[in-house]
Design a protein around this motif. Structure first.
Motif, PDB file in Angstrom:
ATOM      1  N   ALA A 123       0.831  -1.207   0.000  1.00 50.94           N
ATOM      2  CA  ALA A 123       0.000   0.000   0.000  1.00 50.94           C
ATOM      3  C   ALA A 123       0.868   1.259   0.000  1.00 50.94           C
ATOM      4  O   ALA A 123       0.564   2.238  -0.698  1.00 50.94           O
ATOM      5  CB  ALA A 123      -0.926  -0.007   1.209  1.00 50.94           C
ATOM      6  N   SER A 124       1.940   1.233   0.773  1.00 50.59           N
ATOM      7  CA  SER A 124       2.800   2.421   0.851  1.00 50.59           C
ATOM      8  C   SER A 124       3.561   2.678  -0.452  1.00 50.59           C
ATOM      9  O   SER A 124       4.053   3.783  -0.681  1.00 50.59           O
ATOM     10  CB  SER A 124       3.789   2.268   2.013  1.00 50.59           C
TER      11      SER A 124
ATOM     12  N   ASN B   7      -8.419  -5.000  -1.787  1.00 50.01           N
ATOM     13  CA  ASN B   7      -9.027  -3.668  -1.846  1.00 50.01           C
ATOM     14  C   ASN B   7      -8.271  -2.702  -0.939  1.00 50.01           C
ATOM     15  O   ASN B   7      -7.770  -3.090   0.126  1.00 50.01           O
ATOM     16  CB  ASN B   7     -10.496  -3.719  -1.402  1.00 50.01           C
ATOM     17  N   PHE B   8      -8.227  -1.450  -1.364  1.00 51.65           N
ATOM     18  CA  PHE B   8      -7.580  -0.395  -0.579  1.00 51.65           C
ATOM     19  C   PHE B   8      -8.533   0.786  -0.427  1.00 51.65           C
ATOM     20  O   PHE B   8      -9.260   1.130  -1.368  1.00 51.65           O
ATOM     21  CB  PHE B   8      -6.310   0.120  -1.268  1.00 51.65           C
ATOM     22  N   ASP B   9      -8.532   1.406   0.748  1.00 56.98           N
ATOM     23  CA  ASP B   9      -9.179   2.702   0.923  1.00 56.98           C
ATOM     24  C   ASP B   9      -8.164   3.792   0.581  1.00 56.98           C
ATOM     25  O   ASP B   9      -6.988   3.689   0.944  1.00 56.98           O
ATOM     26  CB  ASP B   9      -9.648   2.893   2.362  1.00 56.98           C
TER      27      ASP B   9
ATOM     28  N   ASP C 150      -6.778   2.292 -11.044  1.00 60.38           N
ATOM     29  CA  ASP C 150      -7.480   3.563 -11.197  1.00 60.38           C
ATOM     30  C   ASP C 150      -8.276   3.863  -9.938  1.00 60.38           C
ATOM     31  O   ASP C 150      -8.952   2.988  -9.386  1.00 60.38           O
ATOM     32  CB  ASP C 150      -8.438   3.515 -12.388  1.00 60.38           C
ATOM     33  N   CYS C 151      -8.212   5.115  -9.507  1.00 62.63           N
ATOM     34  CA  CYS C 151      -8.946   5.570  -8.333  1.00 62.63           C
ATOM     35  C   CYS C 151      -9.894   6.685  -8.767  1.00 62.63           C
ATOM     36  O   CYS C 151      -9.454   7.810  -9.073  1.00 62.63           O
ATOM     37  CB  CYS C 151      -7.967   6.077  -7.270  1.00 62.63           C
TER      38      CYS C 151
ATOM     39  N   THR D 207      -2.813  15.651  -0.232  1.00 67.36           N
ATOM     40  CA  THR D 207      -2.220  14.485   0.439  1.00 67.36           C
ATOM     41  C   THR D 207      -3.095  13.275   0.193  1.00 67.36           C
ATOM     42  O   THR D 207      -4.326  13.379   0.188  1.00 67.36           O
ATOM     43  CB  THR D 207      -2.093  14.729   1.962  1.00 67.36           C
ATOM     44  N   VAL D 208      -2.445  12.139  -0.007  1.00 68.77           N
ATOM     45  CA  VAL D 208      -3.157  10.892  -0.270  1.00 68.77           C
ATOM     46  C   VAL D 208      -2.614   9.793   0.648  1.00 68.77           C
ATOM     47  O   VAL D 208      -1.407   9.629   0.789  1.00 68.77           O
ATOM     48  CB  VAL D 208      -2.987  10.450  -1.740  1.00 68.77           C
ATOM     49  N   LYS D 209      -3.533   9.066   1.287  1.00 65.89           N
ATOM     50  CA  LYS D 209      -3.149   7.920   2.106  1.00 65.89           C
ATOM     51  C   LYS D 209      -3.845   6.672   1.569  1.00 65.89           C
ATOM     52  O   LYS D 209      -5.063   6.650   1.439  1.00 65.89           O
ATOM     53  CB  LYS D 209      -3.540   8.131   3.571  1.00 65.89           C
ATOM     54  N   VAL D 210      -3.049   5.651   1.249  1.00 63.53           N
ATOM     55  CA  VAL D 210      -3.590   4.379   0.760  1.00 63.53           C
ATOM     56  C   VAL D 210      -3.509   3.360   1.899  1.00 63.53           C
ATOM     57  O   VAL D 210      -2.431   3.101   2.434  1.00 63.53           O
ATOM     58  CB  VAL D 210      -2.814   3.880  -0.465  1.00 63.53           C
ATOM     59  N   ILE D 211      -4.672   2.806   2.259  1.00 62.37           N
ATOM     60  CA  ILE D 211      -4.755   1.923   3.419  1.00 62.37           C
ATOM     61  C   ILE D 211      -5.382   0.597   2.997  1.00 62.37           C
ATOM     62  O   ILE D 211      -6.454   0.585   2.379  1.00 62.37           O
ATOM     63  CB  ILE D 211      -5.628   2.566   4.528  1.00 62.37           C
ATOM     64  N   PRO D 212      -4.745  -0.535   3.307  1.00 57.45           N
ATOM     65  CA  PRO D 212      -5.348  -1.834   2.979  1.00 57.45           C
ATOM     66  C   PRO D 212      -6.725  -1.968   3.646  1.00 57.45           C
ATOM     67  O   PRO D 212      -6.896  -1.639   4.817  1.00 57.45           O
ATOM     68  CB  PRO D 212      -4.365  -2.853   3.548  1.00 57.45           C
ATOM     69  N   SER D 213      -7.688  -2.445   2.892  1.00 58.86           N
ATOM     70  CA  SER D 213      -9.049  -2.595   3.418  1.00 58.86           C
ATOM     71  C   SER D 213      -9.364  -4.066   3.697  1.00 58.86           C
ATOM     72  O   SER D 213      -9.536  -4.473   4.833  1.00 58.86           O
ATOM     73  CB  SER D 213     -10.057  -2.020   2.421  1.00 58.86           C
ATOM     74  N   ASN D 214      -9.423  -4.879   2.649  1.00 59.60           N
ATOM     75  CA  ASN D 214      -9.625  -6.314   2.836  1.00 59.60           C
ATOM     76  C   ASN D 214      -9.012  -7.049   1.648  1.00 59.60           C
ATOM     77  O   ASN D 214      -8.779  -6.463   0.588  1.00 59.60           O
ATOM     78  CB  ASN D 214     -11.112  -6.656   2.999  1.00 59.60           C
ATOM     79  N   TYR D 215      -8.752  -8.323   1.862  1.00 62.17           N
ATOM     80  CA  TYR D 215      -8.085  -9.100   0.822  1.00 62.17           C
ATOM     81  C   TYR D 215      -8.293 -10.578   1.087  1.00 62.17           C
ATOM     82  O   TYR D 215      -8.699 -11.003   2.177  1.00 62.17           O
ATOM     83  CB  TYR D 215      -6.577  -8.805   0.809  1.00 62.17           C
TER      84      TYR D 215
END
Length: 286
Positions: A198-199, A230-232, A262-263, A273-281
């Protein structure tokens, strides 16, 4: 012709006495040197033994086994009716009584020392959770499980790396905890790998039909194949205010595979600023 032998000169008695004295002192000096050397060697050996005995590595593992067996014995003697705050406190205390003394002990193996302290802290976390059993059962379960996960993962490490073992009557329970520790370790490794993934996602936003869309090319370097992931994506403006939470997702993403993500957003200005956080997988079955 017969040659006449030279007559021997008599030795001065004082010279004889001096030579005897010299021999005597030489013997005494040699004996002193040998004695001093032996004392020095014994002293060094004692110092080495003392230095080794100051380390707690072996003693900790032995105490860990005693504490584990004492706790497991209490578990085996209990019934459902025994479950109470006092019961869970007693379980934890059975181990702490054996291992808490090593909180500030010196170890030759620094990693073992780190894990020993972590184990003691996990027990203390369980002790604190047990106190909530009657007053906040939900919080008790959450905190107890978290500490339980840490404890079982560390028990697996002690078994694998430090020769931790218990007597046969306690082996089945240890096997079960170590099995859970393996799962915890696997889950933690997956979590760390996915957070690292994610980072590494660097979204570039461009305007498309009056809103902004983020795009990134990303390589799955986690070591895992994913059925889906999926990522938030949290978007912040220049004032640090979160203006939207969008998402990214990928299906059937293989390890080592590079894909385009694509987001899609509804924002009218590019985010600061953008933060990508793991959601579920879901990791694909091996």
């Amino acid at each position: 012709m017969k040659i006449e032998a030279m007559p021997s000169r008599p030795i001065n008695p004082k010279v004889v006495s001096a030579m005897n004295m010299l021999r005597k002192w030489s013997a005494i000096t040699l004996a002193c040197v040998i004695a001093a050397s032996m004392v020095l060697l014994v002293g060094c050996a004692e110092k080495s033994d003392q230095s080794q005995s100051e380390y707690a590595d072996e003693a900790f593992i032995q105490s860990l086994a005693k504490g584990y067996e004492a706790r497991d014995t209490l578990v085996g003697q209990s019934s459902k009716a025994d479950k109470s705050a006092e019961y869970y406190e007693k379980l934890v205390d059975a181990e702490l009584e054996q291992v808490e003394q090593y909180q500030s002990a010196q170890f030759s193996d620094s990693k073992l020392q780190e894990n020993a302290i972590a184990y003691i802290n996990a027990l203390k976390d369980q002790r604190a959770a047990a106190e909530l059993y009657a007053t906040d059962n939900s919080k008790y379960k959450q905190d107890w499980q978290k500490a339980y996960d840490k404890r079982t993962a560390l028990l697996k490490t002690f078994v694998d790396n430090n020769g931790f073992a218990v007597s046969p009557e306690h082996q089945d329970s240890l096997d079960k905890l170590v099995s859970h520790g393996k799962k915890v370790e696997r889950d933690n490794n997956q979590k760390e790998a996915i957070e690292s993934l994610a980072s590494s996602i660097n979204l570039e936003f461009t305007e498309r039909y009056s809103t902004f869309v983020g795009q990134a090319t990303v390589t799955n370097n986690t070591g895992y194949d994913f059925d889906y992931i999926n990522f938030d994506v949290e978007l912040f403006d220049s004032s640090g205010v979160k203006v939207e939470t969008a998402s990214l997702y990928a299906n059937h993403w293989l390890d080592g595979e590079t894909i385009a993500l694509d987001c899609y957003t509804s924002i009218k200005e590019p985010p600061s600023t953008v933060k990508v956080i793991p959601s579920n997988y879901k990791v694909a079955d091996a």
